[in-house]
Each structure stands twice: as C-alpha cells, then as structure tokens.
Enzyme design. Structure first.
Site, PDB file in Angstrom:
ATOM      1  N   LYS A  79       0.871  -0.916   0.101  1.00 26.30           N
ATOM      2  CA  LYS A  79      -0.351   0.029  -0.191  1.00 26.30           C
ATOM      3  C   LYS A  79       0.668   1.223   0.478  1.00 26.30           C
ATOM      4  O   LYS A  79       1.514   1.552   0.942  1.00 26.30           O
ATOM      5  CB  LYS A  79      -1.319   0.433   1.361  1.00 26.30           C
ATOM      6  CG  LYS A  79      -1.789   0.964   1.006  1.00 26.30           C
ATOM      7  CD  LYS A  79      -2.986   1.372   2.525  1.00 26.30           C
ATOM      8  CE  LYS A  79      -3.953   1.968   2.747  1.00 26.30           C
ATOM      9  NZ  LYS A  79      -5.174   2.357   3.982  1.00 26.30           N
ATOM     10  N   SER A 154      -9.415   1.852   3.067  1.00 27.96           N
ATOM     11  CA  SER A 154      -8.444   2.159   1.378  1.00 27.96           C
ATOM     12  C   SER A 154      -7.476   1.477   0.836  1.00 27.96           C
ATOM     13  O   SER A 154      -7.340   1.668  -0.093  1.00 27.96           O
ATOM     14  CB  SER A 154      -8.224   3.345   2.415  1.00 27.96           C
ATOM     15  OG  SER A 154      -7.167   3.050   3.639  1.00 27.96           O
ATOM     16  N   SER A 178      -9.864  -0.376   6.773  1.00 28.83           N
ATOM     17  CA  SER A 178      -9.371  -0.315   5.649  1.00 28.83           C
ATOM     18  C   SER A 178      -8.269  -1.363   4.919  1.00 28.83           C
ATOM     19  O   SER A 178      -8.077  -1.316   4.019  1.00 28.83           O
ATOM     20  CB  SER A 178      -8.310   0.586   5.327  1.00 28.83           C
ATOM     21  OG  SER A 178      -9.234   1.632   4.841  1.00 28.83           O
TER      22      SER A 178
HETATM   23  N1  GLN Z   1     -13.166   3.868   5.744  1.00 27.56           N
HETATM   24  C1  GLN Z   1     -12.062   4.120   6.760  1.00 27.56           C
HETATM   25  C2  GLN Z   1     -12.438   5.491   6.952  1.00 27.56           C
HETATM   26  O1  GLN Z   1     -12.840   6.473   6.077  1.00 27.56           O
HETATM   27  C3  GLN Z   1     -11.548   3.411   7.524  1.00 27.56           C
HETATM   28  C4  GLN Z   1     -10.257   4.245   7.211  1.00 27.56           C
HETATM   29  C5  GLN Z   1      -8.911   2.922   7.229  1.00 27.56           C
HETATM   30  O2  GLN Z   1      -9.033   1.763   7.979  1.00 27.56           O
HETATM   31  N2  GLN Z   1      -7.662   3.410   6.975  1.00 27.56           N
HETATM   32  O3  GLN Z   1     -11.938   6.190   7.752  1.00 27.56           O
END
Ligand code: GLN
Length: 485
Positions: A79, A154, A178
């Site tokens: 990532k 994400s 994420s």
């Molecule tokens: N979807 C969540 C957010 O937008 C999780 C993000 C993450 O785990 N990095 O905060």
C-alpha cells in the site's frame, strides 16, 4: 508452467524444486500487472528494478545450493502509505506526489530480510481516508470481480491486486476497516492485527491510536505467515508490544490467547448488533449459513452475544479519528514535506492555506476541519472527551463477551461492493459502510475478514474477531471456515 493462483507455500515449493526461478516468478507477476492493471488500476507505481534485484538475490542463493526461507522470492504489493526506501510514497495524495522515502518502514525491513520481492505500490484513498479508493488523488481502483464497482478502501489497490492475481499477497493498513472491508469486497482474506503487534514505523500516519498494518492474502494460512513475519516489538514504535501481550491488557481472569491449538469446545459468539436492518440479505444469508455449518461441528458451540455499545462505535470513530487526523496532517505545511504553493508576496498563513487548499483533497480537508472542531476550546468536552469515554465502554463490551466465548463471528460489511460513484457524493453513506469494522480498531483487538460466499456475483466477507493478541485463535477458526465455504 502455471503460475496462477500461487500461495506462499506453492511458490516456495516451486522455487525449492527448481521448477521455476525467482526471476521467472517475478517476471510473471510483472507481466500480469502489465496486462490487467490498465483496467483495474491497483498499482500507482511498479518497483521493477527493486523487484528484479531482490529476485536475483534469491536465485543466486538457490544456485549456490543454499537453503531458502519460506518467503524468499515471494512477490508482494505494498500500500502506498508504507515507505520503501528510495521509492515514491504518495499516500494517494497530490501533496506527496513526488515524495521519495528516505528509509524503509519496519515491516518492509522485515519483509526484505525475509527475501520478499516488492512488485509495486498500490492505490488508496488519500491518507487512507475512505472506503472505496475514490478519494485517491490518482483516480479510483476498480473491483476485479466487476469493473463497474469499487474494490473497497482504503487499501483497495492492495485487495484488488491480490484478487486479480497480480501478486501473491499485499500489505494494507487498517484504521477503521481498511484492510478487512476491501478484502471482503474483492473476495480476499484481510487481517487487522492487534493494535501494537505490528510496528507503525514508516507507515504514513492517519490516526495513530488506531492505525495498524495487516496482510491481504488469498488464504488464511498466508495471512498467518505474513503476520508472523511482520509482527513484534520495535524500538522505533513505542506502542509496539511483544507478541501475545497487549497495551490493552485483558483482565486478570482472562487468559491470554497466544499459541492457540484448536482442539475442542470452541465457543463462538454471534453478536446480535451486527445484523441490522437495511443490510444486504445476501450478505446476511452467507454469514448465517457459515454459522449454521459451524454449529453442526460437535466441538463448536454457537452462542448469541451482545455488544450493547456497538451502536456508538461509528460516532466514536468519526470523532476520535478526525481529531488525530487533524493533528497528523498538520505536518503537510508546504515547508517540510511535499509540494508547496508559491510563497511570493504571501503571509505565512496565506502560504499554508494555499498549499493545503491546493494539494489536499476534499475528504482530507473535511476531516481536518472536523478534527479541529472536535478538539477546539469549548467543544473538547462535548466531543473528544465523551467519545473517549464511550470508547472505554466499547472495550468493556468486548472484555465481557470474551469471558464467555473464544471468538466472535459477524459480517465484515453490511453490503457487497457498491458501484463506482454511488456513494462518492454522500459521506454519511460512505461512513456507514464501516459500521461493522470500526469497533475492533477502537478496542485494539484483532479481526480478520474471510471470504464466505457470494451475494449475486459479488464476494461476501465474514469477520472473525478475537481477543487481544488472539490472532492464533482467529487463524484456527479461519482455516475451518475456508473448508466450509
Ligand atoms: N473507511 C474508514 C475511513 O474512511 C477506514 C479507513 C482506514 O481504515 N484507513 O476512515
């Protein structure tokens, strides 16, 4: 030679048996990426030179008849918020578009020491903020199962790369889901480890008290292998813990979960708060089917449990997380890192406003504003402090339930992957897709999404949630679930 659907052990056996060289495996994946990734766009950058150099090292060892470790020559994707020395690291943001990492993240150091081959950096929502990769400044990634749908986020690029067989495994980061949510959307396995079990050194910070790096893989066994390779205390991250310990220690009467052997009498809790009105019926059916099958095993007892403060988890997360985001993103000021607007004839404040207004995306700015607000004088007690108190209650819920059961099983997400554009304009709908994942981050406990079937054509993820440092238990049940679906 068929190099598709390789797992870590399959690749290792091919290398040890000299059926294929590390350079050939690496070349194979680079070719697949070239062929497929124009449509999927999982990768932001290919680190071909680095990959071929690492592969050659492994082949040299094999040529010298030296033994190779399980991960040597295994290609992965990373990532793009995890630093690889001398490679670009954008965090999906314009502000870091040309930023080149000057050191390796601890997880990367560990993987390199294990001989892993890094193929490239994967797409993400800007600074890991989002659930679809649509917040990436470099355009969205598409779900390999249906190119009109999002891969989740994400870590959507990482999950898509694994699902499209563009790598053997990938690293993601999980602050509120994420790793697990994109794994669920793409039909992969995704582990969010116990907070502090994996070093965050070299991970671009989103919300430091919640962030954790975890693997996205094709099988539970691979997730276990990677977790064991990247975990451990690190003097460069003071929140790290020895494996099988936790900075949220269980109560004295609750045994630590390390080195779990699945033998008999496994108690699994099914929390009633994780089956809600409005969730996709196909998702619920898939999860219930697996729970029923587990219940038929005479060594497994299924029990309905309650986590009464679950209903507040999303609100708590969307207060604590932006508060930390606003502090962590303050460093992108146009002076120390990344891009800057012109400073000509400007006050310092105008220079900051121009730089951040120009190079930070909409969602990043929204969360900085929300975070600054909840931390501001006069509002701190109402929001940040209250959310902190409720997060204690959420932890207590899990403590209580893990006195009764070994593991919790629940859906990873209320729905399957949605269409690109469907929720992009409605942040509330987007935030709601994190409803089943954020509580584990707030509590710091491990959780893994395992594929458990399909609703229509789209994959469904089942989440196995464990007690602090209970990864071994999670892997044991995850492997059973893989056999059932
Ligand atoms: N979807 C969540 C957010 O937008 C999780 C993000 C993450 O785990 N990095 O905060």
């Amino acid at each position: 030679m068929d190099l598709f659907n390789l797992t870590i052990k399959k690749a290792h056996n091919l290398l040890v048996g000299k059926k294929v060289s590390s350079a050939e495996i690496t070349r194979h994946f680079l070719d697949v990426i070239k062929k497929k990734d124009g449509d999927i766009r999982a990768f932001l950058a290919i680190t071909e030179k680095l990959a071929m150099k690492q592969a050659k090292k492994v082949d040299d060892k094999i040529a010298k008849k030296e033994n190779i470790g399980l991960l040597e020559g295994v290609p992965c994707a990373v990532k793009d918020n995890i630093l690889i020395k001398n490679e670009k690291c954008t965090a999906g943001s314009k502000i870091l578009e040309n930023y080149v990492a000057s050191y390796d993240a601890t997880v990367i150091k560990k993987l390199k020491n294990n001989g892993v081959v890094a193929l490239g950096k994967t797409n993400l929502d800007e600074f890991a903020m989002g659930s679809s990769t649509e917040n990436s400044a470099f355009g969205p990634t598409k779900n390999p199962c249906d190119l009109t749908r999002v891969p989740g986020g994400s870590s959507g690029g990482s999950a898509a790369a694994v699902a499209a067989d563009e790598c053997i495994f990938a690293l993601g980061s999980d602050t509120g889901g994420s790793v697990r949510q994109p794994a669920a959307f793409c039909g992969a396995v995704g582990l969010k480890p116990t907070y502090g079990s994996v070093s965050r050194y070299g991970l671009i910070a989103m919300a430091s008290s919640l962030d954790v790096i975890g693997p996205i893989t094709k099988t539970v066994e691979d997730a276990e292998i990677i977790f064991n390779a990247i975990k451990g205390k690190d003097k460069l991250d003071s929140t790290t813990i020895e494996s099988n310990l936790s900075i949220f220690p269980p109560e004295a009467d609750q045994p630590l979960a390390g080195n779990f052997q699945f033998s008999k009498n496994l108690k699994i809790g099914v929390p009633k708060e994780y089956f809600i009105e409005g969730m996709d019926r196909g998702v619920e059916e898939c999860v219930r089917k697996v729970v029923d099958k587990l219940g038929k095993n005479k060594n497994i007892e299924i029990k309905e449990v309650s986590l009464p403060h679950t209903q507040y988890a999303l609100a708590v997360y969307y207060i604590l997380m932006p508060a930390e985001v606003s502090a962590n993103l303050a460093r992108y000021d146009g002076i120390r890192y990344g891009k800057s607007a012109s400073a000509k004839n400007k006050s310092l404040l105008d220079f900051y406003l121009d730089t951040r207004g120009k190079y930070l995306g909409f969602e990043a700015r929204r969360r900085i504003m929300l975070g600054s607000y909840v931390l501001s004088e006069g509002h701190f007690d109402d929001y940040y402090q209250k959310a902190g108190n409720v997060s204690g209650l959420i932890k207590e819920d899990f403590r209580n339930v893990f006195r009764e059961v070994d593991l919790i099983v629940a859906p990873t997400t209320p729905n399957t992957a949605f269409k690109i554009g469907e929720k992009a304009k409605d942040p509330m709908q987007m935030y709601l897709s994190d409803i089943f994942t954020v509580a584990s981050n707030i509590a710091g406990i491990p959780a893994m999404s395992v594929p458990c079937g399909f609703a229509g054509k789209m994959p469904v993820g089942l989440q196995v949630i464990g007690p602090w440092s209970g990864e071994d238990k999670i892997f044991a049940l995850g492997k059973i679930i893989e056999l059932l679906v």
